[in-house]
Design an enzyme around this catalytic site. Structure first.
Site, PDB file in Angstrom:
ATOM      1  N   HIS A   1      43.813  31.754  50.408  1.00  0.00           N
ATOM      2  CA  HIS A   1      42.408  32.165  50.190  1.00  0.00           C
ATOM      3  C   HIS A   1      41.716  31.155  49.295  1.00  0.00           C
ATOM      4  CE1 HIS A   1      44.320  33.913  46.650  1.00  0.00           C
ATOM      5  NE2 HIS A   1      43.142  34.209  46.127  1.00  0.00           N
TER       6      HIS A   1
ATOM      7  N   HIS B   1      40.151  31.015  46.321  1.00  0.00           N
ATOM      8  CA  HIS B   1      40.021  30.949  44.860  1.00  0.00           C
ATOM      9  C   HIS B   1      40.573  29.633  44.301  1.00  0.00           C
ATOM     10  CE1 HIS B   1      39.616  35.606  44.495  1.00  0.00           C
ATOM     11  NE2 HIS B   1      38.466  35.005  44.727  1.00  0.00           N
TER      12      HIS B   1
ATOM     13  N   ASP C   1      42.218  28.807  41.692  1.00  0.00           N
ATOM     14  CA  ASP C   1      43.601  28.705  41.201  1.00  0.00           C
ATOM     15  C   ASP C   1      44.606  28.576  42.354  1.00  0.00           C
ATOM     16  OD1 ASP C   1      42.875  31.509  41.652  1.00  0.00           O
ATOM     17  OD2 ASP C   1      44.830  32.046  40.797  1.00  0.00           O
ATOM     18  N   HIS C   2      44.113  28.579  43.597  1.00  0.00           N
ATOM     19  CA  HIS C   2      44.970  28.396  44.776  1.00  0.00           C
ATOM     20  C   HIS C   2      44.636  27.109  45.543  1.00  0.00           C
ATOM     21  CE1 HIS C   2      46.553  32.629  44.648  1.00  0.00           C
ATOM     22  NE2 HIS C   2      45.546  32.653  43.791  1.00  0.00           N
TER      23      HIS C   2
ATOM     24  N   HIS D   1      41.379  41.373  48.980  1.00  0.00           N
ATOM     25  CA  HIS D   1      41.174  40.597  47.745  1.00  0.00           C
ATOM     26  C   HIS D   1      39.992  39.645  47.949  1.00  0.00           C
ATOM     27  CE1 HIS D   1      42.177  38.324  44.134  1.00  0.00           C
ATOM     28  NE2 HIS D   1      42.287  37.224  44.845  1.00  0.00           N
TER      29      HIS D   1
ATOM     30  N   ASP E   1      47.337  36.503  46.937  1.00  0.00           N
ATOM     31  CA  ASP E   1      46.910  37.532  45.977  1.00  0.00           C
ATOM     32  C   ASP E   1      46.671  38.866  46.676  1.00  0.00           C
ATOM     33  OD1 ASP E   1      47.010  35.607  44.035  1.00  0.00           O
ATOM     34  OD2 ASP E   1      44.852  35.524  43.665  1.00  0.00           O
TER      35      ASP E   1
ATOM     36  N   HIS F   1      51.273  35.250  41.773  1.00  0.00           N
ATOM     37  CA  HIS F   1      51.151  35.419  40.316  1.00  0.00           C
ATOM     38  C   HIS F   1      52.330  36.197  39.754  1.00  0.00           C
ATOM     39  CE1 HIS F   1      46.940  34.028  39.721  1.00  0.00           C
ATOM     40  NE2 HIS F   1      46.780  34.464  40.959  1.00  0.00           N
TER      41      HIS F   1
HETATM   42 ZN   LIG Z   1      45.206  33.921  42.219  1.00  0.00          ZN
HETATM   43 ZN   LIG Z   2      42.668  35.204  44.258  1.00  0.00          ZN
END
Ligand SMILES: [Zn+2]
Ligand SMILES: [Zn+2]
Length: 256
Positions: A52, A54, A56-57, A108, A130, A168
């Protein structure tokens, strides 16, 4: 075949799968942990998978592309950096000799995808980003409770031995909440003790296993009598599956 969670930021894992000197990574939010692992294990990166959008990915994509020129695949239904090849439900993608099936798992985010594959001589692997966490699930940033419940139902249908590779390390706080929901669930208490021991040694609690998650994760158990009663006790809702799931997710958001 080796499956390794590379820690990134405060609680992310970038999953690395490697076989015969070739590697794939999933959700490289940062390039440096991946570049370090490739160098120390003498691996060539030949596939990058994204679940996805985001940051942080996805934050490590441009540096990894520049360093390795590995192809990048990601969700067709989300805005991705240029050059990311689109995947959706029913597609598959092969890396390290493993064919991964793509599942749409919105909730999410609106276009989140997951990857499930069956390596030879190893338990199946699920890269779920996530969407599913050990003992929990992702927050509903873009999707609805109905979508997330459907997505978790899809993931629950994979074989029980599936290694659940979440993005995570949220397990201990998720299990503390799960215990609030199901205080008498013995499998949950046993799993929490197991995970506490792992964290005390600085080890990841992941991958989890799908059959364990089905016994301990309240978000996979929202139709069970005891979970339902517990949610109703926290906040009265209709008995509709999605309404109970939404109330459970809300309870987790409010849980300290
Ligand atoms: Zn994440
Ligand atoms: Zn995420």
């Amino acid at each position: 075949m080796n499956l390794i969670p590379l820690p990134a930021f405060s609680d992310n894992y970038i999953w690395l799968l490697h076989h015969n000197g070739k590697a794939l990574v999933v959700d490289p939010g940062d390039s440096q942990p991946v570049l370090d692992a490739l160098a120390s294990l003498h691996l060539v990166l030949d596939l990058i998978l994204i679940t996805h959008h985001h940051a942080d990915h996805t934050g490590g994509l441009s540096a990894l592309k520049a360093a390795t020129n590995a192809p990048i695949y990601g969700p067709a239904k989300e805005k991705m950096p240029p050059g990311v090849l689109p995947l959706t439900q029913g597609d598959s993608v092969t890396g390290c000799g493993v064919e991964f099936q793509v599942q749409d798992v919105p909730g999410h985010t609106s276009g989140h995808i997951a990857y499930w594959g069956q390596p030879q001589g190893m338990d199946p692997i699920l890269f779920c980003g996530d969407t599913l966490f050990s003992g929990g699930c992702g927050r509903l940033f873009e999707g609805t409770a109905t979508q997330m419940l459907d997505s978790l139902d899809k993931l629950s249908a994979f074989p029980g031995a599936t290694q659940v590779c979440c993005a995570h390390e949220y397990t201990l706080s998720n299990l503390r909440f799960a215990r609030q929901v199901e205080p008498a669930n013995q499998a949950l208490l046993a799993h929490e003790n197991h995970c506490l021991a792992l964290r005390a040694q600085g080890l990841p609690t992941l991958p989890s296993r799908l059959d364990i998650e089905l016994k301990i994760n309240p978000f996979l158990r929202s139709r069970h009598e005891k979970v339902r009663a517990s949610v109703q006790n926290y906040r009265a809702t209709t008995n509709d599956d999605a309404a109970v799931f939404a109330a459970l997710r809300q309870w987790k958001n409010e849980f300290k």
